[in-house]
Design an enzyme around this catalytic site. Structure first.
Site, short mmCIF file in Angstrom:
data_model
loop_
_atom_site.label_atom_id
_atom_site.label_comp_id
_atom_site.label_asym_id
_atom_site.label_seq_id
_atom_site.Cartn_x
_atom_site.Cartn_y
_atom_site.Cartn_z
N GLU A 145 -3.03 -17.48 7.11
CA GLU A 145 -4.35 -16.94 7.50
C GLU A 145 -5.25 -16.69 6.29
O GLU A 145 -6.46 -16.63 6.41
CB GLU A 145 -4.18 -15.67 8.32
CG GLU A 145 -3.53 -14.53 7.56
CD GLU A 145 -3.19 -13.31 8.41
OE1 GLU A 145 -3.81 -13.12 9.46
OE2 GLU A 145 -2.30 -12.56 7.99
N GLY A 163 0.84 -1.20 0.00
CA GLY A 163 0.00 0.00 0.00
C GLY A 163 0.87 1.25 0.00
O GLY A 163 0.60 2.22 -0.74
N GLY A 174 -0.29 -13.73 6.70
CA GLY A 174 -0.20 -13.76 5.25
C GLY A 174 -1.59 -13.90 4.66
O GLY A 174 -2.09 -15.02 4.52
N GLN A 200 4.60 -12.41 15.49
CA GLN A 200 5.50 -12.70 14.36
C GLN A 200 6.22 -11.47 13.83
O GLN A 200 7.22 -11.57 13.14
CB GLN A 200 4.71 -13.34 13.21
CG GLN A 200 4.19 -14.71 13.55
CD GLN A 200 3.07 -15.16 12.60
OE1 GLN A 200 3.33 -15.80 11.60
NE2 GLN A 200 1.84 -14.82 12.92
N ARG A 201 5.66 -10.28 14.08
CA ARG A 201 6.35 -9.12 13.52
C ARG A 201 6.93 -8.19 14.60
O ARG A 201 7.34 -7.08 14.31
CB ARG A 201 5.46 -8.37 12.54
CG ARG A 201 4.22 -7.78 13.08
CD ARG A 201 3.41 -7.13 11.95
NE ARG A 201 2.67 -6.01 12.45
CZ ARG A 201 1.53 -5.58 11.95
NH1 ARG A 201 1.00 -6.18 10.90
NH2 ARG A 201 0.93 -4.54 12.46
N ILE A 232 6.77 -8.50 6.71
CA ILE A 232 7.01 -9.92 7.03
C ILE A 232 6.42 -10.81 5.94
O ILE A 232 6.73 -11.98 5.87
CB ILE A 232 6.44 -10.32 8.40
CG1 ILE A 232 4.91 -10.23 8.43
CG2 ILE A 232 7.06 -9.49 9.51
CD1 ILE A 232 4.29 -10.92 9.64
N ASP A 233 5.54 -10.25 5.09
CA ASP A 233 4.88 -11.06 4.06
C ASP A 233 5.77 -11.36 2.85
O ASP A 233 5.46 -12.26 2.07
CB ASP A 233 3.60 -10.37 3.58
CG ASP A 233 2.57 -10.22 4.68
OD1 ASP A 233 2.60 -11.03 5.63
OD2 ASP A 233 1.75 -9.30 4.62
O1 F6P Z 1 2.46 -6.79 7.99
C1 F6P Z 1 1.69 -7.59 7.15
C2 F6P Z 1 0.66 -8.25 7.96
O2 F6P Z 1 1.37 -8.79 8.99
C3 F6P Z 1 -0.23 -9.33 7.35
O3 F6P Z 1 0.36 -10.57 7.17
C4 F6P Z 1 -1.37 -9.34 8.33
O4 F6P Z 1 -2.49 -9.95 7.86
C5 F6P Z 1 -1.56 -7.89 8.57
O5 F6P Z 1 -0.27 -7.32 8.46
C6 F6P Z 1 -2.25 -7.57 9.86
O6 F6P Z 1 -1.80 -6.38 10.40
P1 F6P Z 1 -2.66 -5.26 11.11
O7 F6P Z 1 -3.31 -5.90 12.27
O8 F6P Z 1 -1.65 -4.23 11.49
O9 F6P Z 1 -3.64 -4.75 10.12
#
Ligand code: F6P
Length: 358
Positions: free
Chosen positions: A232, A114, A180, A284-285, A136-137
């Site tokens: 996911e 984005g 993901g 994970q992030r 991370i994706d």
């Molecule tokens: O950063 C990418 C990501 O981790 C996706 O894999 C995940 O679905 C999404 O962000 C969720 O992030 P948020 O809760 O910040 O919208």
């Protein structure tokens, strides 16, 4: 005197601070007459003019720090442009106004898909922009790797490793649902690294019968536990035929918190075997970047400064075949890098018996 703006946008990930540090240190080293302005909370800071002049000390001690010292926010691309009826504030104009007011020479923008669409829009409107790919994706087009990905693979693999031992002890089927929505890179790599028996990703729609057969075959071989790494955003073969709208409506009707719980229920009904679900989510992030991400972030950050020095704007800094390369923003914007069903990693996993449910 040169003035460079910095911002981090979209979901955070490991390595953002390491990349900011890479940019700043290279700027202070190669272009010492530079002032750096850090914008708060992504594009929001550029829209409202919320920025600070940074000092070299701001970039010290952050190589290993998770998150982003600048803060971040999600600013969907569609909210950046004026509606057809000309309603709403013109955010692009606001960002250009901030840029001009501060007398900036360029912006270095760190983000995922984005973020790149908006960065390209700013470029089209005359802003000098260089971007760095984070997420991370690992789904940003034009780069072999994004920073954050390798750290997330480490964490997700660790989760699978720990689930493995309890799954073995209890002879259970476990589903580990990883991040993901569109891209399965994280699940694919963590699944292979963690020795998953089944890997289900959005790019390869799965059949329940295939997953059930794998579980039963393992039991027939005396292996009474199974590990399923599930993205996911995974979908089944029937859902793959639906439009996005229909799929969303179907999922909304289902009462499961996420796909992992639905799959567990389906497996229980089909095999009579109870499944447990683990969802590490945003874990994970978070936390420090792994060494590989620290190196990548630093290389990409320094690469951004090379482009600024050369006056080569309008590019993302990517890594392709281990070389740091400029990738034109107009090619990156709006394009996802997804797992091809014939990807060499998918083929490798299949060659050792991993089931993708296809
Ligand atoms: O950063 C990418 C990501 O981790 C996706 O894999 C995940 O679905 C999404 O962000 C969720 O992030 P948020 O809760 O910040 O919208």
């Amino acid at each position: 005197m040169r003035r460079i703006g910095l911002l981090t946008s979209g979901g955070d990930c490991q390595g953002l601070n390491a990349a900011l540090r890479g940019v700043a240190k290279a700027l202070y080293e190669w272009m010492p007459d530079t002032e750096i302005y850090g914008f708060r909370d992504g594009y929001q800071g550029l829209i409202t003019g919320n920025s600070n002049m940074m000092k070299p000390g701001d970039f010290s001690g952050i190589l290993t720090l998770g998150g982003t010292i600048l803060g971040t926010s999600r600013q969907p691309f569609k909210t950046m442009v004026k509606g057809d009826d000309d309603s709403g504030p013109d955010k692009v104009e606001a960002m250009l106004a901030t840029y001009r007011k501060l007398g900036l020479d360029a912006m270095v923008i760190l983000g995922g898909n984005g973020t790149h669409k908006t960065a390209n829009l700013l470029r089209e409107n005359g802003m000098r922009v260089v971007t760095l790919p984070k997420t991370i994706d690992n789904d940003v087009w034009g780069t072999d790797l994004t920073f954050g990905f390798q750290s997330a693979v480490d964490i997700a693999t660790h989760v699978i490793d720990n689930i493995h031992t309890t799954a073995m002890s209890h002879s259970r089927v476990f589903i580990i649902e990883l991040m993901g929505h569109d891209a399965g890179w994280l699940t694919l790599y963590a699944g292979v690294a963690g020795g998953a028996d089944v890997i289900l990703i959005p790019e390869i729609p799965y059949k329940l019968t295939s997953v059930c057969a794998t579980i039963e075959n393992r039991i027939a071989q005396g292996k009474h536990f199974s590990i399923i790494a599930l993205a996911e955003g995974a979908i089944d073969a029937k859902e793959a035929e639906m439009s996005k709208k229909k799929l969303r409506a179907k999922r909304e009707k289902e009462s499961f918190p996420s796909i992992g719980f639905r799959l567990a229920q389906e497996l229980l009904e089909a095999t009579g075997r109870e499944c447990r679900v683990t969802v590490p989510g945003h874990f994970q992030r978070g936390g420090p970047p792994c060494p590989a991400d620290r190196v990548l972030s630093t290389r990409l950050g320094a690469g951004a400064v090379r482009l600024i020095q050369d006056g080569d704007f309008g590019n993302m800094v990517g890594i392709v075949n281990n070389q740091i390369v400029p990738v034109p923003l107009e090619k990156v914007a709006g394009r996802l890098k997804l797992v091809e069903p014939e990807d060499s990693m998918v083929c490798c996993a299949k060659s050792i018996g991993v089931d993708f449910g296809d």
